[in-house]
Design an enzyme around this catalytic site. Structure first.
Site, mmCIF file in Angstrom:
data_model
loop_
_atom_site.group_PDB
_atom_site.id
_atom_site.type_symbol
_atom_site.label_atom_id
_atom_site.label_comp_id
_atom_site.label_asym_id
_atom_site.label_seq_id
_atom_site.Cartn_x
_atom_site.Cartn_y
_atom_site.Cartn_z
ATOM 1 C CB CYS A 1 33.910 12.710 57.454
ATOM 2 S SG CYS A 1 34.166 11.158 56.821
ATOM 3 C CG HIS B 1 37.516 13.369 55.256
ATOM 4 N ND1 HIS B 1 37.024 13.156 56.468
ATOM 5 C CD2 HIS B 1 37.629 14.475 54.923
ATOM 6 C CE1 HIS B 1 36.702 14.505 56.775
ATOM 7 N NE2 HIS B 1 37.060 15.265 55.875
ATOM 8 C CG HIS C 1 35.864 18.626 56.336
ATOM 9 N ND1 HIS C 1 37.178 18.032 56.414
ATOM 10 C CD2 HIS C 1 36.353 20.113 56.477
ATOM 11 C CE1 HIS C 1 38.096 18.692 56.763
ATOM 12 N NE2 HIS C 1 37.679 20.166 57.017
#
Length: 391
Positions: free
Chosen positions: A275, A330, A342
């Site tokens: 990510c 994240h 993402h």
């Protein structure tokens, strides 16, 4: 006479005990100072090597040894030990700042320790300048331009001197701007699978070889001296790349071009990424160097609270994690109307808008704005990075 002998023996034993305790207490005091200095100068082991140990020598004197990657960390430690009145021998090694390397592969994997089985920490693409902290083994401990420290196989990099790096910074360099993987061929016209010299990905840096373009291909030299020919439309002068203004469309287009690309822990190239790697690669296409991990990126830029997500702008970074502890796990790149891109399993699209069919329930913690905050902690414009350009 007997009582006198016992008394003398008792005093002798007490003296030995006192001598034994004194060095022990001094060592503990020194360890406390080492810990204090570490909290001030090296709070993040991903960015600073601070492997300091305290022992005593045969004379009972305190010895402070080990290594650190930063002169400032060493200087602060020495200052605090002196202030604390601790008499010590300074055996701390400050790792060099004049040993360099460049990545020689299109994407080299860096790991948390010098083993292929170790967890992957990050990657670097061809031409990336690397500070070499330790090159004594087959695995070199290096620092990337974002400050991240990890181990890379020596076969993935090529050593460079200070003079060679200065010449590289002054050379006619080109960077890959193609969103997709390209090839360097061994001639101006070759195009067969057996004519490939190497692949290149977005962000790889090569040096031009005169006379320049032939048959639409530019003659280039790779960091390890190999040469070949690459489609001239897929690369751009590094000065042109570095001179870009903030461009949210470029950042998002880079991210969207990887849609469906598999998630890879530690990946930071268009081949596969995690990510924070997606955020790094996308921003790097706009000549902005972000911190490596999501937890680091979350502390940069201008903070926007989760409840205010409707004020987010294209290119802002969104952070997710544990709602109770607020630990970030994240990161995503915001687009518009609550939508973001993402890497989670694969690169894909979702939304922070609870009313959207693409909404994910992972707790959204906060966002940060990179635009307008270049030059602040953790956000570096490549044109201002001394490893890339001489100022």
């Amino acid at each position: 006479m007997k009582n006198l002998s016992i008394s003398l023996l008792t005093l002798a034993i007490s003296g030995v005990a006192a001598f034994a305790q004194a060095p022990t207490q001094l060592v503990e005091n020194a360890k406390d100072v080492v810990a204090e200095a570490k909290s001030l100068t090296a709070p993040d082991a991903r960015q600073v090597v601070y492997e300091i140990e305290v022992t005593t020598n045969t004379d009972g004197k305190v010895v402070v040894g080990g290594a650190t990657s930063e002169q400032s960390a060493h200087d602060t430690l020495v200052e605090k030990l002196n202030t604390a009145g601790i008499d010590f021998i300074d055996n701390v090694v400050v790792m060099p700042y004049n040993k360099w390397a460049q990545t020689r592969l299109s994407a080299a994997s860096h790991r948390v320790s010098g083993r292929h089985a170790a967890e992957m920490a990050t990657q670097s693409v061809m031409g990336t300048p690397l500070r070499v902290l330790d090159d004594s083994e087959d695995w070199w401990r290096v620092q990337t331009p974002d400050g991240y420290i990890a181990y890379v196989p020596s076969s993935s990099v090529i050593a460079k001197t200070d003079e060679e790096m200065a010449a590289w910074r002054a050379a006619n360099r080109y960077i890959v701007t193609s969103l997709y993987q390209i090839r360097v061929y061994n001639s101006e016209t070759a195009e067969g699978p057996r004519d490939v010299v190497t692949d290149l990905v977005n962000g790889c840096i090569v040096v031009a070889v005169e006379p320049g373009i032939s048959n639409g291909r530019r003659h280039v030299e790779l960091p390890d001296g190999r040469t070949g020919y690459v489609d001239a439309t897929k690369i751009a002068p590094i000065e042109e790349w570095a001179a870009q203004d903030f461009d949210a469309d470029r950042i998002l287009n880079t991210a969207y071009s990887m849609e469906g690309t598999p998630y890879l822990w530690g990946g930071t190239s268009v081949k596969a990424l995690d990510c924070s790697g997606l955020a790094k690669v996308s921003y790097y296409s706009n000549a902005i160097i972000l911190m490596r991990d999501a937890s680091q990126q979350a502390l940069t830029g201008m903070r926007i609270e989760a409840a205010d997500w409707r004020t987010c702008e294209a290119g802002d970074l969104l952070f997710f994690g544990n709602a109770k502890t607020k630990k970030v796990t994240h990161v995503a790149i915001y687009d518009n109307n609550g939508n973001y891109v993402h890497s989670s399993g694969r690169v894909k699209r979702n939304s922070v808008d609870p009313e959207s069919p693409d909404y994910l329930s992972t707790p959204f913690l906060h966002a940060v704005r990179i635009n307008g905050n270049e030059g602040t902690t953790g956000i570096v414009s490549a044109r201002n990075h001394p490893w890339y350009f001489t100022k």
